[in-house]
Design a protein around this motif. Sequence first.
Motif, PDB file in Angstrom:
ATOM      1  N   THR A 184     -10.591   4.466   3.112  1.00  0.00           N
ATOM      2  CA  THR A 184     -10.061   5.798   3.421  1.00  0.00           C
ATOM      3  C   THR A 184     -11.184   6.716   3.890  1.00  0.00           C
ATOM      4  OG1 THR A 184     -10.402   6.760   1.214  1.00  0.00           O
ATOM      5  CG2 THR A 184      -8.355   5.507   1.576  1.00  0.00           C
ATOM      6  N   GLU A 234       0.858  -1.189   0.000  1.00  0.00           N
ATOM      7  CA  GLU A 234       0.000   0.000   0.000  1.00  0.00           C
ATOM      8  C   GLU A 234       0.894   1.239   0.000  1.00  0.00           C
ATOM      9  OE1 GLU A 234      -3.179  -0.017  -0.228  1.00  0.00           O
ATOM     10  OE2 GLU A 234      -3.878  -1.947   0.520  1.00  0.00           O
ATOM     11  N   PRO A 235       0.365   2.386  -0.403  1.00  0.00           N
ATOM     12  CA  PRO A 235       1.149   3.627  -0.299  1.00  0.00           C
ATOM     13  C   PRO A 235       1.464   3.945   1.169  1.00  0.00           C
ATOM     14  CG  PRO A 235      -0.784   3.923  -1.715  1.00  0.00           C
ATOM     15  CD  PRO A 235      -0.942   2.597  -1.040  1.00  0.00           C
ATOM     16  N   GLU A 236       2.572   4.598   1.400  1.00  0.00           N
ATOM     17  CA  GLU A 236       2.965   4.960   2.757  1.00  0.00           C
ATOM     18  C   GLU A 236       1.913   5.835   3.428  1.00  0.00           C
ATOM     19  OE1 GLU A 236       6.973   6.390   3.302  1.00  0.00           O
ATOM     20  OE2 GLU A 236       7.619   5.394   1.468  1.00  0.00           O
ATOM     21  N   THR A 237       1.248   6.687   2.648  1.00  0.00           N
ATOM     22  CA  THR A 237       0.250   7.585   3.238  1.00  0.00           C
ATOM     23  C   THR A 237      -0.867   6.809   3.913  1.00  0.00           C
ATOM     24  OG1 THR A 237      -0.791   7.689   1.039  1.00  0.00           O
ATOM     25  CG2 THR A 237       0.681   9.498   1.658  1.00  0.00           C
ATOM     26  N   ARG A 238      -1.273   5.708   3.311  1.00  0.00           N
ATOM     27  CA  ARG A 238      -2.341   4.911   3.925  1.00  0.00           C
ATOM     28  C   ARG A 238      -1.846   4.225   5.187  1.00  0.00           C
ATOM     29  NH1 ARG A 238      -5.493  -0.559   2.047  1.00  0.00           N
ATOM     30  NH2 ARG A 238      -6.766  -0.624   3.928  1.00  0.00           N
ATOM     31  N   PHE A 243       0.320   5.220   7.382  1.00  0.00           N
ATOM     32  CA  PHE A 243       0.417   6.122   8.527  1.00  0.00           C
ATOM     33  C   PHE A 243      -0.928   6.763   8.883  1.00  0.00           C
ATOM     34  CE2 PHE A 243       4.848   6.050   6.999  1.00  0.00           C
ATOM     35  CZ  PHE A 243       5.459   5.615   8.167  1.00  0.00           C
ATOM     36  N   ALA A 244      -1.924   6.636   8.000  1.00  0.00           N
ATOM     37  CA  ALA A 244      -3.230   7.246   8.267  1.00  0.00           C
ATOM     38  C   ALA A 244      -4.184   6.305   8.988  1.00  0.00           C
ATOM     39  CB  ALA A 244      -3.868   7.714   6.962  1.00  0.00           C
TER      40      ALA A 244
END
Length: 351
Positions: free
Chosen positions: A236, A80-84, A86-87
């Motif tokens: 998300t 998964e993207p890093e943004t997901r 950490f969110a």
Amino acid sequence: MAVSNGRSRGGRRPTLEEVAVRAGVGRGTVSRVINGSPRVSDATRAAVEAAVAELGYVPNTAARALAANRTDAIALVVPEPETRFFAEPYFSDMLKGVGAELSDTEMQLLLIFAGSDKERRRLAQYLAAHRVDGVLLVSVHADDPLPDLLAQLEIPAVISGPRSARESLASVDSDNYGGGRSAVEHLLARGCREIAHITGRLDVYGAQRRVDGYREALRDAGHEADEQLIEPGDFTEEGGRRAMTALLGRRPGLDAVFAGSDVMAAGARQVLREQGRRIPDDVALVGYDDSAIARHMDPPMTSVRQPIEEMGRRMIDLLLSEIADSRPSVSRGLERRHVVLATKLVERASS
């Protein structure tokens, strides 16, 4: 008393599984005792040592020689993207459980993101060089090529949630079907009748099973699922907002929402408030994960609790067992295990 020569009947060496069965414990526990881990009670250690002595179990010498060339490293791979990562609290809770279980071992943990094609290609090269002893895969989609690559490379691996009911890798999951079902049964018991569902990504098997639980709970209560009340999300917050907007546009009279994650539920709540809907007076709201988001929401949100930290611990337990098992992967594949942990509905003021 006869002294065992390390061979069972027929001249075959006793296996790790036979020791585990004799001691009444799991393979991972036997591995920890043999490797001197302190994370074992005195009674359990005594039972394993007795089973080892009774069976004459001797670790494969070739495997021990091979162990000298191990990396003492495990990769936690997140496609998964890093943004997901950490969110969403799901990932941090999983990492917490994994780290806690590894703390008493000599293993190092590597966190690797593989959310893009470029990252996947780089990871494939890294794994092909056998720079880790095993891999934990978290948040895998049905079409992800990584699990098959690990099988081809014969790298021990455990996946958090199977890709399908026919998953070949060892896996640890929560009871997604039961969790979805309990959420809807709770809302029905509160008198709700137009219950919407914001799903997670439907290429994730766990999200599919939550939808199955949603449908079956309605059906058993005499209500067929209304497809107009089901809207795909993507785990998300923005996905929850979009889904809630679409649902209200189609069915403005809905009186409950079951979201497939707390993060999506937070997005849905924003839309409900913007459109003047009171929670729970006008619309009851239930999330999934029982994260800090649910507890700190206004009003505090009912949510289905997944034992995420425990899932991380059990994944490590299975993976260490896979790594310690010296038998060829072909025979090991016949004994893959799939652990499913219970979920629990935690009721709060949102419903």
